[in-house]
Design a protein around this motif. Structure first.
Motif: not given
Length: 461
Positions: A326-332, A365-374
């Motif tokens: 599951t590519v959990v945070g990839f879609i955005g 994972c996450y995309t750079n425009h999500a409210d998330a970080d490493q």
């Protein structure tokens, strides 16, 4: 069938089971975008209470998406094991949660009911479970798969080595592969997302991967994450393909948007099996999924994104895959807005997949425009390690330069193995020791300044 519940001075009405499932889901932006989420936390709690009192058998009497227009629903109904379901048929969703959390319910018992469960039952129980509940039950379940090594054993954590390159440059890819191998990644698969579905490029990359694996006798498998029809063309040309990859979803309409159906996947699986490239097993399929994909394709039928995600696992289960990711945070952020939603979704997906009998990994994972970080990814990484996740991603610097998203690095896999005392697959671990890449002993760590010749040789491939 409608549902009603009175809480205090408020009455909450739900038009059908699909509505209950959607409104019982922990908050996420995708369901809000679809207009099916609970309007308040109070309504969400009301829906969860209704869901907890719903009998599991009710899900066999309700088609969220009619089978006459959806082959995934038909697959779910046709593959349901009615005999095994008898042992849990008396349970409500809330009672099923208690059963899963019971100390008397172990992995062997849970394995025995995999096929008794429909995706809707599994999604329903996950909606009334805390993160802690999801982790506890997931940790009980082990799903083992095999091709050239044994993935999913207790005390083991595998990593997909993901050496993507924006130009599909063989030297750049080889450098990333060797970097990953020297840090102990690659036992799940060495898998490349190609920049193009160009058949000659895919053939060339497969030949390079096969040369590396065969030259250094690495007990792992390779995969080019291209469309299933491209993999079939590649096999027809005699390329050394190990695994067939495909993104899949939980509705027929979504899979149609991907250019696939169940018959096509069966044909590709048969072609891969006929190659007989596995040395200790023949799990030849690799699937990826992600919450929100059905909504983004306009193929969700008003069903919440998490339930649809679990329906995708019914598709995967039919084909006995080596890996499900599951590519959990990839879609955005349209579908998972922030770190909190991504963490919850990752734990849900891992739990639901394993409960259905799948060898689950998570692309944290996450995309750079999500409210998330490493830091959010570190939290999810650690939680999944405790939960017994089969594999994670290993990407140079955790930054995929081709797909432009943030994931986990080779060092993240090392961290998780160190802090939880986990090891790679037995076959890959022995290879790392035999080649002098890692040291023996309690701390299984890479040896610095070793394998220079391996690196130099690889750069000439």
């Amino acid at each position: 069938m409608s549902f009603q519940i009175i809480l205090g001075k408020s009455t909450y009405q739900f038009k059908d089971l699909r509505d209950v499932l959607a409104k019982a889901t922990p908050l996420r932006s995708g369901d809000m975008l679809a207009g099916i989420a609970a309007r308040s936390q109070e309504e969400r709690i009301a829906a969860q209470m209704v869901l907890a009192d719903t009998y599991l058998a009710e899900f066999l009497n309700t088609e969220l998406i009619p089978a006459n227009i959806d082959e995934v629903t038909k697959l779910i109904l046709d593959s349901h094991d009615k005999e095994k379901f008898k042992s849990i048929s008396h349970l409500t969703v809330g009672g099923f949660r208690d059963f899963l959390l019971s100390e008397q319910t172990d992995g062997i018992l849970l394995e025995s009911i995999h096929t008794a469960l429909t995706p809707e039952m599994v999604a329903a129980v996950s909606k009334i479970m805390s993160n802690q509940d999801l982790i506890l039950v997931s940790q009980k379940i082990r799903v083992v798969s095999k091709f050239r090594n044994t993935i999913g054993l207790p005390g083991r954590l595998s990593a997909r080595l993901q050496p993507n390159h924006p130009m599909d440059d063989p030297k750049g890819i080889a450098a990333s592969i060797l970097d990953g191998l020297l840090l102990g990644s690659g036992d799940a698969v060495i898998g490349i997302n190609p920049a193009t579905d160009h058949v000659p490029t895919c053939v060339s990359l497969l030949e390079m991967l096969d040369q590396i694996i065969q030259t250094y006798k690495i007990p792992t498998q390779s995969c080019i994450l291209t469309h299933v029809t491209t993999s079939m063309d590649v096999m027809k040309k005699g390329a050394p393909l190990d695994l067939v990859f495909q993104s899949i979803g939980g509705t027929e309409a979504l899979n149609k948007s991907f250019g696939i159906n169940l018959n096509l996947l069966s044909e590709a699986q048969d072609m891969a099996l006929s190659l007989k490239r596995g040395s200790i097993g023949q799990n030849v399929m690799y699937f990826e999924t992600g919450q929100g994909s059905a909504l983004s394709a306009g193929a969700h039928h008003g069903v919440d994104q998490q339930t649809l995600e679990v329906r995708a696992y019914a598709v995967a289960r039919k084909f006995s895959p080596l890996l499900v990711n599951t590519v959990v945070g990839f879609i955005g952020p349209e579908y998972l807005y922030n770190g909190k939603q991504i963490i919850r979704a990752g734990l849900e997906d891992h739990f639901c997949g394993k409960l259905m009998g799948l060898p689950m990994g998570v692309d944290i994972c996450y995309t750079n425009h999500a409210d998330a970080d490493q830091d959010d990814m570190d939290t999810l990484l650690t939680l999944l390690g405790v939960a017994g996740c089969n594999f994670i991603m290993g990407i140079p610097g955790a930054d995929d330069v081709m797909l432009s998203y943030q994931s986990t690095s080779f060092h993240d896999a090392l961290y998780l193995r160190q802090v939880l005392g986990l090891r790679p697959t037995p076959e890959f671990e022995q290879w790392l020791l035999d080649f002098g890449i890692f040291s023996k002993g309690k701390k299984f760590l890479p040896i610095e300044n070793q394998m220079v010749s391996l690196f130099e040789d690889g750069m000439r491939i």
